[in-house]
Design a protein around this motif. Structure first.
Motif, PDB file in Angstrom:
ATOM      1  N   VAL A   1       0.853  -1.182   0.000  1.00  0.00           N
ATOM      2  CA  VAL A   1       0.000   0.000   0.000  1.00  0.00           C
ATOM      3  C   VAL A   1       0.893   1.237   0.000  1.00  0.00           C
ATOM      4  O   VAL A   1       1.772   1.368   0.841  1.00  0.00           O
ATOM      5  N   GLN A   2       0.655   2.119  -0.912  1.00  0.00           N
ATOM      6  CA  GLN A   2       1.376   3.386  -0.946  1.00  0.00           C
ATOM      7  C   GLN A   2       0.425   4.514  -0.589  1.00  0.00           C
ATOM      8  O   GLN A   2      -0.733   4.515  -1.010  1.00  0.00           O
ATOM      9  N   LEU A   3       0.942   5.431   0.207  1.00  0.00           N
ATOM     10  CA  LEU A   3       0.154   6.585   0.641  1.00  0.00           C
ATOM     11  C   LEU A   3       0.854   7.846   0.159  1.00  0.00           C
ATOM     12  O   LEU A   3       2.052   8.022   0.419  1.00  0.00           O
ATOM     13  N   VAL A   4       0.131   8.704  -0.487  1.00  0.00           N
ATOM     14  CA  VAL A   4       0.709   9.939  -1.017  1.00  0.00           C
ATOM     15  C   VAL A   4      -0.073  11.125  -0.475  1.00  0.00           C
ATOM     16  O   VAL A   4      -1.273  11.275  -0.759  1.00  0.00           O
ATOM     17  N   GLU A   5       0.622  11.942   0.330  1.00  0.00           N
ATOM     18  CA  GLU A   5      -0.021  13.120   0.912  1.00  0.00           C
ATOM     19  C   GLU A   5       0.155  14.333   0.015  1.00  0.00           C
ATOM     20  O   GLU A   5       1.126  14.429  -0.748  1.00  0.00           O
ATOM     21  N   SER A   6      -0.757  15.241   0.149  1.00  0.00           N
ATOM     22  CA  SER A   6      -0.656  16.528  -0.551  1.00  0.00           C
ATOM     23  C   SER A   6      -1.460  17.554   0.223  1.00  0.00           C
ATOM     24  O   SER A   6      -2.249  17.203   1.101  1.00  0.00           O
ATOM     25  N   GLY A   7      -1.234  18.816  -0.115  1.00  0.00           N
ATOM     26  CA  GLY A   7      -2.037  19.876   0.471  1.00  0.00           C
ATOM     27  C   GLY A   7      -1.335  20.709   1.524  1.00  0.00           C
ATOM     28  O   GLY A   7      -1.907  21.687   2.013  1.00  0.00           O
ATOM     29  N   GLY A   8      -0.125  20.331   1.894  1.00  0.00           N
ATOM     30  CA  GLY A   8       0.590  21.134   2.878  1.00  0.00           C
ATOM     31  C   GLY A   8       1.069  22.442   2.283  1.00  0.00           C
ATOM     32  O   GLY A   8       0.949  22.679   1.084  1.00  0.00           O
ATOM     33  N   GLY A   9       1.611  23.284   3.134  1.00  0.00           N
ATOM     34  CA  GLY A   9       2.130  24.555   2.659  1.00  0.00           C
ATOM     35  C   GLY A   9       2.245  25.568   3.766  1.00  0.00           C
ATOM     36  O   GLY A   9       2.200  25.214   4.953  1.00  0.00           O
ATOM     37  N   LEU A  10       2.399  26.809   3.368  1.00  0.00           N
ATOM     38  CA  LEU A  10       2.536  27.927   4.299  1.00  0.00           C
ATOM     39  C   LEU A  10       1.212  28.679   4.374  1.00  0.00           C
ATOM     40  O   LEU A  10       0.621  29.015   3.348  1.00  0.00           O
ATOM     41  N   VAL A  11       0.775  28.924   5.593  1.00  0.00           N
ATOM     42  CA  VAL A  11      -0.491  29.633   5.795  1.00  0.00           C
ATOM     43  C   VAL A  11      -0.353  30.553   6.993  1.00  0.00           C
ATOM     44  O   VAL A  11       0.428  30.267   7.918  1.00  0.00           O
ATOM     45  N   GLN A  12      -1.084  31.632   6.984  1.00  0.00           N
ATOM     46  CA  GLN A  12      -1.066  32.537   8.128  1.00  0.00           C
ATOM     47  C   GLN A  12      -1.941  32.001   9.249  1.00  0.00           C
ATOM     48  O   GLN A  12      -2.899  31.252   9.009  1.00  0.00           O
ATOM     49  N   ALA A  13      -1.620  32.401  10.434  1.00  0.00           N
ATOM     50  CA  ALA A  13      -2.424  32.009  11.586  1.00  0.00           C
ATOM     51  C   ALA A  13      -3.877  32.417  11.370  1.00  0.00           C
ATOM     52  O   ALA A  13      -4.165  33.513  10.869  1.00  0.00           O
ATOM     53  N   GLY A  14      -4.760  31.510  11.737  1.00  0.00           N
ATOM     54  CA  GLY A  14      -6.186  31.734  11.516  1.00  0.00           C
ATOM     55  C   GLY A  14      -6.697  31.168  10.215  1.00  0.00           C
ATOM     56  O   GLY A  14      -7.913  31.088   9.997  1.00  0.00           O
ATOM     57  N   GLY A  15      -5.797  30.777   9.347  1.00  0.00           N
ATOM     58  CA  GLY A  15      -6.179  30.243   8.059  1.00  0.00           C
ATOM     59  C   GLY A  15      -6.541  28.768   8.113  1.00  0.00           C
ATOM     60  O   GLY A  15      -6.564  28.154   9.184  1.00  0.00           O
ATOM     61  N   SER A  16      -6.809  28.215   6.932  1.00  0.00           N
ATOM     62  CA  SER A  16      -7.227  26.816   6.819  1.00  0.00           C
ATOM     63  C   SER A  16      -6.416  26.118   5.740  1.00  0.00           C
ATOM     64  O   SER A  16      -5.926  26.749   4.796  1.00  0.00           O
ATOM     65  N   LEU A  17      -6.298  24.825   5.905  1.00  0.00           N
ATOM     66  CA  LEU A  17      -5.689  23.966   4.898  1.00  0.00           C
ATOM     67  C   LEU A  17      -6.427  22.637   4.899  1.00  0.00           C
ATOM     68  O   LEU A  17      -6.964  22.222   5.936  1.00  0.00           O
ATOM     69  N   ARG A  18      -6.419  21.975   3.743  1.00  0.00           N
ATOM     70  CA  ARG A  18      -6.944  20.627   3.681  1.00  0.00           C
ATOM     71  C   ARG A  18      -5.866  19.709   3.125  1.00  0.00           C
ATOM     72  O   ARG A  18      -5.375  19.909   2.008  1.00  0.00           O
ATOM     73  N   LEU A  19      -5.520  18.732   3.921  1.00  0.00           N
ATOM     74  CA  LEU A  19      -4.559  17.726   3.499  1.00  0.00           C
ATOM     75  C   LEU A  19      -5.302  16.541   2.891  1.00  0.00           C
ATOM     76  O   LEU A  19      -6.407  16.201   3.330  1.00  0.00           O
ATOM     77  N   SER A  20      -4.673  15.937   1.911  1.00  0.00           N
ATOM     78  CA  SER A  20      -5.224  14.747   1.276  1.00  0.00           C
ATOM     79  C   SER A  20      -4.207  13.620   1.341  1.00  0.00           C
ATOM     80  O   SER A  20      -2.993  13.858   1.291  1.00  0.00           O
TER      81      SER A  20
END
Length: 108
Positions: free
Chosen positions: A1-20
């Motif tokens: 099984v291989q798992l590949v993440e994406s969606g990280g990055g730089l964001v300001q405090a209070g912001g949102s991100l969605r990881l996959s």
């Protein structure tokens, strides 16, 4: 099984991100998100099983799309202390699998 993440990055405090996290095959057991901040131990952030989801950080929500073999981590109201490498985890047939990690950096 291989798992590949994406969606990280730089964001300001209070912001949102969605990881996959896309799995190479159908995962029928536990999937989870962990994180490791610099100088700290790995921490379980959220997990999801056939019985349901548990979010250990109240601002985060784990979900999965079984049709896409993908698990998500929706992160809101991000804080600088959320800065870490986030890892996807899967348990399948008594074997643990890990993704390569994706960096999340929250600036103040």
């Amino acid at each position: 099984v291989q798992l590949v993440e994406s969606g990280g990055g730089l964001v300001q405090a209070g912001g949102s991100l969605r990881l996959s996290c896309a799995a190479s095959r159908s995962i029928v057991s536990t999937m989870a998100w962990y994180r490791r901040a610099a100088g700290k131990q790995r921490e379980l952030v959220a997990k999801i099983t056939s019985s349901g989801a548990t979010n250990y950080v109240s601002r985060f929500t784990i979900s999965r799309d079984n049709r896409k073999n993908t698990v998500y981590l929706q992160m809101t109201s991000l804080k600088p202390e959320d800065t870490a490498v986030y890892y996807c985890y899967a348990s399948f047939e008594y074997t643990d699998y890990w993704g390569q990690g994706t960096q999340v950096t929250v600036s103040s």
